[in-house]
Design an enzyme around this catalytic site. Structure first.
Site, PDB file in Angstrom:
ATOM      1  N   LYS A   6     -70.971  -7.299 -35.991  1.00  0.00           N
ATOM      2  CA  LYS A   6     -70.362  -7.901 -37.201  1.00  0.00           C
ATOM      3  C   LYS A   6     -69.024  -7.192 -37.118  1.00  0.00           C
ATOM      4  CE  LYS A   6     -70.966  -7.406 -41.441  1.00  0.00           C
ATOM      5  NZ  LYS A   6     -71.270  -7.497 -42.911  1.00  0.00           N
ATOM      6  N   ARG A  15     -62.946  -7.112 -36.610  1.00  0.00           N
ATOM      7  CA  ARG A  15     -61.788  -6.501 -36.402  1.00  0.00           C
ATOM      8  C   ARG A  15     -60.989  -7.131 -35.318  1.00  0.00           C
ATOM      9  NH1 ARG A  15     -65.102  -3.344 -39.154  1.00  0.00           N
ATOM     10  NH2 ARG A  15     -64.304  -1.461 -39.971  1.00  0.00           N
ATOM     11  N   SER A  61     -64.725   1.942 -46.638  1.00  0.00           N
ATOM     12  CA  SER A  61     -63.954   2.373 -45.380  1.00  0.00           C
ATOM     13  C   SER A  61     -63.173   0.926 -45.041  1.00  0.00           C
ATOM     14  CB  SER A  61     -64.619   2.818 -44.271  1.00  0.00           C
ATOM     15  OG  SER A  61     -65.681   1.940 -43.799  1.00  0.00           O
ATOM     16  N   SER A  77     -68.261   6.132 -44.955  1.00  0.00           N
ATOM     17  CA  SER A  77     -68.581   5.209 -43.651  1.00  0.00           C
ATOM     18  C   SER A  77     -67.636   5.597 -42.663  1.00  0.00           C
ATOM     19  CB  SER A  77     -68.956   4.086 -44.009  1.00  0.00           C
ATOM     20  OG  SER A  77     -69.869   3.562 -44.987  1.00  0.00           O
ATOM     21  N   ASP A 102     -75.302   1.480 -43.944  1.00  0.00           N
ATOM     22  CA  ASP A 102     -75.895   0.107 -43.756  1.00  0.00           C
ATOM     23  C   ASP A 102     -77.302   0.316 -43.267  1.00  0.00           C
ATOM     24  OD1 ASP A 102     -74.021  -1.416 -44.720  1.00  0.00           O
ATOM     25  OD2 ASP A 102     -73.088  -2.068 -42.939  1.00  0.00           O
ATOM     26  N   LYS A 113     -72.775  -3.119 -52.307  1.00  0.00           N
ATOM     27  CA  LYS A 113     -72.583  -3.892 -51.165  1.00  0.00           C
ATOM     28  C   LYS A 113     -73.203  -5.411 -51.564  1.00  0.00           C
ATOM     29  CE  LYS A 113     -72.213  -0.965 -47.946  1.00  0.00           C
ATOM     30  NZ  LYS A 113     -71.116  -0.980 -46.706  1.00  0.00           N
ATOM     31  N   ARG A 143     -78.041  -2.185 -53.005  1.00  0.00           N
ATOM     32  CA  ARG A 143     -79.219  -1.803 -52.119  1.00  0.00           C
ATOM     33  C   ARG A 143     -80.328  -0.944 -52.461  1.00  0.00           C
ATOM     34  NH1 ARG A 143     -75.644  -3.115 -46.312  1.00  0.00           N
ATOM     35  NH2 ARG A 143     -75.725  -5.569 -46.680  1.00  0.00           N
ATOM     36  N   ARG A 163     -79.778  -7.701 -45.449  1.00  0.00           N
ATOM     37  CA  ARG A 163     -80.299  -6.447 -45.017  1.00  0.00           C
ATOM     38  C   ARG A 163     -81.499  -6.242 -45.573  1.00  0.00           C
ATOM     39  NH1 ARG A 163     -77.449  -5.321 -40.788  1.00  0.00           N
ATOM     40  NH2 ARG A 163     -75.341  -5.429 -40.664  1.00  0.00           N
ATOM     41  N   LYS A 212     -76.323 -14.616 -42.811  1.00  0.00           N
ATOM     42  CA  LYS A 212     -75.075 -13.809 -42.958  1.00  0.00           C
ATOM     43  C   LYS A 212     -74.732 -13.236 -41.601  1.00  0.00           C
ATOM     44  CE  LYS A 212     -73.047 -10.394 -45.667  1.00  0.00           C
ATOM     45  NZ  LYS A 212     -71.797 -11.128 -45.953  1.00  0.00           N
TER      46      LYS A 212
END
Length: 422
Positions: A19, A24, A166, A192, A306, A333, A337, A378, A403
């Site tokens: 992802k 990017r 980040s 991160s 993550d 997040k 989490r 997640r 997702k």
């Protein structure tokens, strides 16, 4: 027990593309001169939302099953007025307003899901405002919805706090070549960090070299060049399969993730090694094998946060406490989490302690329960790994995996069946 048979080279064939890399690549392709072809991009709600956002802005995006083509527009979007819905995607919600701020001339309105509206944008929006961008929030300051009245960016010096995400730094780094004078960004706090390394490597592949001196990044003005870009498998998603091997005493090989992999989340296998698994990282594949016996561990996961839920979900099966530290950013997040993991583990009968940036999980015998997912992909995928040792776990929102991995339940069920057959 006898050593399990070696995993075949097609073991990781169903792990989707990254992802982070796909998002990017879409930004860089849109900003580049020429047509970029993305090979094996991730197809999920987040990345489809990003592509739809680009189309809303007038970029030409052609999507086939295993390749997407993006016609770049260095001068900015084809339209001077657009409404963009970012869905649940943090990269979409943070990257696209940054893209239009630098490369456009017009008015662009951005909004997102209720979940994404709760997630912070303030460090990024403050930085864009400091660069002279006319940016206004439609509700709470530092959150979606927002409107960007774009007229280009001169560039210059900038100080940024990226201790929360980040992605703020990544967005500004990718923006920098589109400014008139480039950017010099001094980062006061960074979380991160491996994700920033992904950004720098990909910018290089698209023709822009960033000078880094400690936490100061200097990016010259200039342009991106279109390219053919292969998206590697998602290392965060691979963590569930690696963890499954460690938990069940089996062996798993994921091709496409090896020594040269961009994604820092591949370092999750080092955590498993610390718990007693055997890990082999080759030129183009990574293998985890285990006896199924896991040791307790204390580990700093700031840079691979993550994968924190993955470790939390298998922690009760270790022979000692598992303490995960320096993960405050996991609280902002898709959900909190850290607290979601604690809540679900307690519901499974496990003793858990938490602090502002840490969680400590004690050994136990988990009992089946309904996992409260909080709509977070997640959380579902992590506790699916625990389900290999605790049958009967269910989820209040199993579909939220769309997702990042729409076929997760089907693929993981087939994978679990294969593990049982070994």
């Amino acid at each position: 027990m006898p050593a399990p048979p070696a995993a075949g080279q097609d073991e990781g064939r169903d792990i989707p593309g990254s992802k982070s890399v796909t998002a990017r690549a879409l930004f860089l392709a849109a900003a580049a001169e020429g047509t970029t072809t993305l090979l094996r991009p991730l197809r999920s709600d987040d990345t489809e939302g990003f592509a739809e956002g680009l189309k809303s802005l007038g970029y030409a995006v052609e999507q086939e099953a295993d390749r997407w083509r993006v016609q770049g527009r260095p001068a900015g979007p084809a339209t001077t007025d657009a409404d963009v819905y970012c869905r649940d995607g943090a990269t979409t919600a943070r990257f696209l307003p940054t893209l239009v701020a630098a490369a456009a001339s017009g008015t662009y309105r951005f909004d997102a899901s209720a979940q994404m509206r709760r997630r912070p944008l303030a460090p990024l929006t403050r930085a864009l405002t400091a660069l002279g961008v006319d940016l206004r929030h439609g509700g709470a300051e530092g959150h979606h919805p927002l409107t960007v009245r774009a007229a280009g960016i001169e560039g210059g010096d900038l100080t940024l706090d990226a201790g929360e995400s980040s992605q703020y730094l990544t967005a500004l780094l990718m923006l920098a070549p589109l400014t008139a004078k480039g950017l010099r960004i001094e980062v006061t706090e960074l979380v991160s960090a491996p994700y920033v390394e992904i950004t720098l490597a990909m910018m290089r592949d698209f023709g822009v070299e960033v000078l880094r001196e400690g936490n100061t990044f200097t990016v010259p003005p200039g342009g991106y060049r279109a390219t053919a870009y292969a998206v590697e498998p998602d290392a965060s998603t691979a963590s569930y399969f690696f963890a499954a091997a460690a938990l069940t005493g089996r062996e798993v090989t994921v091709p496409g993730l090896g020594i040269g992999a961009l994604q820092g989340d591949l370092r999750f296998v080092d955590v498993l090694r610390g718990m007693g698994a055997e890990v082999g990282v080759g030129a183009d594949a990574t293998t985890v094998r285990s006896t199924g016996r896991l040791r307790g561990i204390t580990v700093n996961m700031r840079d691979i946060s993550d994968t924190m839920p993955t470790l939390a979900a298998i922690a009760p099966y270790a022979d000692g406490p598992v303490r995960i530290e320096d993960v405050a950013n996991t609280r902002v997040k898709e959900c909190d989490r850290l607290e979601a993991c604690a809540e679900n583990l307690r519901a499974m009968g496990i003793t858990v302690h938490t602090g502002p940036d840490w969680i400590e999980i004690h050994p136990g015998t988990p009992k089946p329960t309904e996992i409260a997912t909080r709509g977070d992909h997640r959380i579902v995928m992590s506790f699916a790994v625990a389900g290999l040792r605790t049958p009967g776990l269910t989820y209040d929102d199993p579909g939220c995996v769309r997702k990042t991995f729409p076929r997760f339940h089907e693929v993981f069920a087939d994978f679990a069946h294969d593990l049982e057959g070994r």
